[in-house]
Design a protein around this motif. Structure first.
Motif, short mmCIF file in Angstrom:
data_model
loop_
_atom_site.label_atom_id
_atom_site.label_comp_id
_atom_site.label_asym_id
_atom_site.label_seq_id
_atom_site.Cartn_x
_atom_site.Cartn_y
_atom_site.Cartn_z
N LYS A 1 58.67 32.79 8.96
CA LYS A 1 58.13 31.55 9.52
C LYS A 1 56.79 31.82 10.19
CE LYS A 1 59.08 27.97 12.96
NZ LYS A 1 60.02 27.50 14.01
N GLU A 2 55.80 30.96 9.88
CA GLU A 2 54.47 31.11 10.47
C GLU A 2 54.49 30.67 11.93
OE1 GLU A 2 50.14 28.94 10.20
OE2 GLU A 2 51.29 29.14 8.33
N LEU A 3 54.03 31.54 12.81
CA LEU A 3 53.99 31.25 14.25
C LEU A 3 52.59 30.83 14.70
CD1 LEU A 3 56.12 34.26 15.56
CD2 LEU A 3 56.90 31.94 15.02
N ALA A 4 51.56 31.44 14.15
CA ALA A 4 50.19 31.13 14.53
C ALA A 4 49.25 31.71 13.49
CB ALA A 4 49.85 31.70 15.91
N SER A 5 48.00 31.23 13.49
CA SER A 5 47.01 31.78 12.57
C SER A 5 45.62 31.46 13.07
CB SER A 5 47.21 31.21 11.16
OG SER A 5 46.95 29.82 11.14
N PHE A 6 44.66 32.30 12.70
CA PHE A 6 43.26 32.01 12.95
C PHE A 6 42.43 32.75 11.90
CE2 PHE A 6 44.65 35.46 15.63
CZ PHE A 6 43.65 36.42 15.55
N LYS A 7 41.27 32.19 11.57
CA LYS A 7 40.46 32.77 10.50
C LYS A 7 39.24 33.47 11.07
CE LYS A 7 37.75 28.56 9.53
NZ LYS A 7 37.37 27.60 8.48
N ALA B 1 41.40 35.57 24.68
CA ALA B 1 41.58 35.96 26.08
C ALA B 1 40.39 36.74 26.62
CB ALA B 1 42.85 36.79 26.22
N SER B 2 39.92 37.73 25.89
CA SER B 2 38.80 38.55 26.35
C SER B 2 38.28 39.37 25.18
CB SER B 2 39.21 39.48 27.50
OG SER B 2 40.25 40.35 27.09
N GLY B 3 37.10 39.97 25.36
CA GLY B 3 36.53 40.79 24.30
C GLY B 3 35.33 41.59 24.79
N TYR B 4 35.04 42.68 24.05
CA TYR B 4 33.95 43.57 24.44
C TYR B 4 33.19 44.01 23.19
CZ TYR B 4 36.44 43.62 28.84
OH TYR B 4 37.05 43.23 30.00
N ASP B 5 31.86 44.04 23.32
CA ASP B 5 30.99 44.42 22.21
C ASP B 5 30.50 45.85 22.38
OD1 ASP B 5 31.25 41.91 21.10
OD2 ASP B 5 29.43 41.13 22.08
N TYR B 6 30.37 46.56 21.24
CA TYR B 6 29.91 47.95 21.23
C TYR B 6 28.85 48.11 20.14
CZ TYR B 6 34.12 48.54 24.02
OH TYR B 6 35.08 48.41 24.99
N PRO B 7 27.57 47.96 20.52
CA PRO B 7 26.48 48.10 19.54
C PRO B 7 26.41 49.52 18.97
CG PRO B 7 25.72 47.01 21.55
CD PRO B 7 27.07 47.57 21.85
N ASP B 8 26.14 49.60 17.70
CA ASP B 8 25.95 50.88 17.00
C ASP B 8 27.19 51.77 17.07
OD1 ASP B 8 23.26 50.22 16.41
OD2 ASP B 8 22.66 50.88 18.42
N ASN C 1 45.73 35.84 23.17
CA ASN C 1 46.99 35.68 23.89
C ASN C 1 47.77 34.50 23.27
OD1 ASN C 1 48.98 34.83 25.86
ND2 ASN C 1 47.90 36.06 27.37
N PHE C 2 48.98 34.78 22.79
CA PHE C 2 49.82 33.75 22.19
C PHE C 2 51.03 33.43 23.07
CE2 PHE C 2 47.44 35.64 18.73
CZ PHE C 2 46.96 34.52 18.07
N GLY C 3 50.97 33.82 24.34
CA GLY C 3 52.00 33.48 25.30
C GLY C 3 51.65 32.20 26.03
N ASP C 4 52.27 31.98 27.19
CA ASP C 4 52.03 30.76 27.96
C ASP C 4 50.58 30.65 28.41
OD1 ASP C 4 54.68 30.08 27.67
OD2 ASP C 4 55.30 31.00 29.57
N GLN D 1 48.05 29.41 25.71
CA GLN D 1 48.05 28.01 25.30
C GLN D 1 46.91 27.22 25.94
OE1 GLN D 1 50.22 27.46 22.85
NE2 GLN D 1 50.79 29.59 23.25
N ASN D 2 46.39 27.73 27.05
CA ASN D 2 45.29 27.05 27.75
C ASN D 2 43.93 27.65 27.42
OD1 ASN D 2 47.18 25.41 29.18
ND2 ASN D 2 47.58 27.13 30.56
N LEU D 3 43.89 28.59 26.47
CA LEU D 3 42.64 29.24 26.11
C LEU D 3 42.15 28.73 24.75
CD1 LEU D 3 43.61 32.91 27.07
CD2 LEU D 3 42.28 31.29 28.44
#
Length: 436
Positions: A218-224, A278-285, A265-268, A271-273
């Motif tokens: 069963k599909e719970l969530a998805s994003f492209k 939730a968060s992310g960080y970039d690393y050039p090169d 984040n696919f928890g409670d 749902q508000n994000l």
């Protein structure tokens, strides 16, 4: 002696004589020891009507008894703690002097199959199917399938089996099958949580999808994701709880490569994000080909020039980085609390260098060794480095506790609940190894 017919009148006279009219109950004074007068001066002096009492008051005896009980309790707890600490230190620091094969059972010829440790059990798999056996060689379950190059991912006692470019993922635990997932799109990567939730990277021409499925499909969530927006997902990991997903995206930015490590984040909280981001960080090169949850709140990533550690159960944040420079990383191993990175060393100290990091990213231990290893295990406060022919046990400080050889080539070494006992999987047998 005169007969007293009216005892109440007699008692009242006694009370009057001792100046104690405080209680309406005429029998109260008979139930007390010496406390017929509340005058603190008399009580402290130990005299009544000019005569010394025979001993401490009832309250004093109770107080002394309570103090004695408290002292005895503290002493018992302290002695018990010392004994437990001594036993633990002895257990932790014990060095072994010999090893023996205490039992051996024949198993089906697994010459064409691979084997892994699945929460203390043995999982064997090949192109035709997989099976799980216990320490006595008893088969717990068997799953048939047809795959060109089966890939295994585990989390605690759960395993997911899939095939690159295939459409099916089989999910099971040590108790048996949990379900089968039909992705409908070609599989590029996948991982599994402790409840059997699977996160899969699926290819759809110009778009790459990331789906979350329950074990039944069963599909719970998805994003492209697209190369133009987020980049291509080169690795993915899901937390044991199944609520957090970490994705390493590789993208071309102004003619240069850039990696983004993103958390969803696919928890409670998620749902508000927006888009569950939730968060992310970039690393050039920098290229980050490997991300992994150690537990629900600790994550690490391996780049071509550094190790990165993240922390957070809801919104992970970057915790620390450890630069590795141009050194070649040969292998990465992990447990709930440790990350082990093997570097090619090629010095007099050893052919390999194992650096062990705690969950906060601090370097705890460095070990040099020459063994041509198959795996590195963290279990029961021990580090086990083993190859097909030999094995070495260390404590968490890097002190060698035992070094031994195998009678037959070993495919996988499985720790048990007893730190001195291991299961050894060979081509045709399952052996029990005990250290003394």
């Amino acid at each position: 002696m005169a007969e007293v017919k009216d005892f109440t009148k007699y008692l009242k006279k006694l009370q009057k004589k001792n100046n104690d009219d405080r209680d309406d109950n005429p029998f109260e004074a008979l139930n007390r020891d010496y406390d017929w007068d509340e005058d603190p001066d008399i009580a402290e002096s130990g005299e009544y009507d000019g005569y010394p009492t025979k001993g401490p008051t009832y309250q004093e005896r109770i107080r002394k008894h309570r103090i004695a009980v408290a002292i005895r309790t503290v002493v018992v707890i302290a002695v018990t703690a010392l004994i437990v600490a001594g036993v633990y230190v002895s257990w932790r620091d014990k060095h072994f002097t010999e090893s023996n094969i205490t039992s051996s059972v024949k198993i089906a010829d697994a010459s064409g199959a691979k084997a892994i440790n699945l929460a203390g059990y043995v999982l064997t798999y090949s192109k035709d199917g997989a099976s799980c056996i216990d320490g006595s060689g008893q088969q717990l379950w068997n799953q048939t399938y047809q795959m060109q190059n089966p890939t295994i991912h585990t989390c605690k006692d759960v395993v997911a089996i899939g095939d690159y470019n295939g459409h099916n993922i089989y999910v099971a635990n040590t108790g048996g099958a949990l379900g089968e997932i039909d992705t409908n799109l070609p599989i590029r990567d996948f991982c599994v949580a402790s409840q059997g939730v699977v996160a899969a990277v699926l290819d759809d021409k110009n778009v790459t999808w990331i789906y979350l499925f329950d074990p039944s499909g069963k599909e719970l969530a998805s994003f492209k994701t697209t190369m133009q927006d987020s980049g291509y997902p080169v690795d993915i990991s899901i937390s044991p709880s199944g609520e957090l997903v970490c994705v390493s995206y590789l993208k071309a930015d102004s003619g240069k490569l850039k990696t983004s490590v993103a958390f969803f984040n696919f928890g409670d909280v998620g749902q508000n994000l927006a888009d569950n981001y939730a968060s992310g960080y970039d690393y050039p090169d920098v290229v980050v080909p490997y991300v992994q949850f150690m537990n629900d709140s600790k994550i690490f990533a391996v780049a071509d020039d550094r190790l990165m550690f993240f922390s957070g159960k809801e919104v992970p944040t970057s915790q620390t980085e450890s630069l590795t420079g141009d050194e070649e990383i040969k292998s990465v191993f992990y447990s709930d609390n440790y990350v082990g990175v093997v570097f090619v060393n090629n010095t007099d100290e050893g052919a390999y260098r194992l650096q062990i990091y705690g969950e906060t990213g601090n370097l705890d231990t460095t070990i040099y060794f020459d063994t041509e290893y198959v795996d590195v295990l963290f279990d029961n406060g021990q580090i086990i480095v083993y190859g097909e022919d030999e094995y070495i046990l260390y404590d968490m400080k890097g002190t060698e506790k035992f070094r031994g050889t195998f009678d037959h080539a070993v495919k996988v070494m499985v720790p048990t609940n007893v730190r001195s006992k291991f299961l050894l999987v060979t081509e045709r047998s399952l052996d029990t190894l005990e250290l003394k």
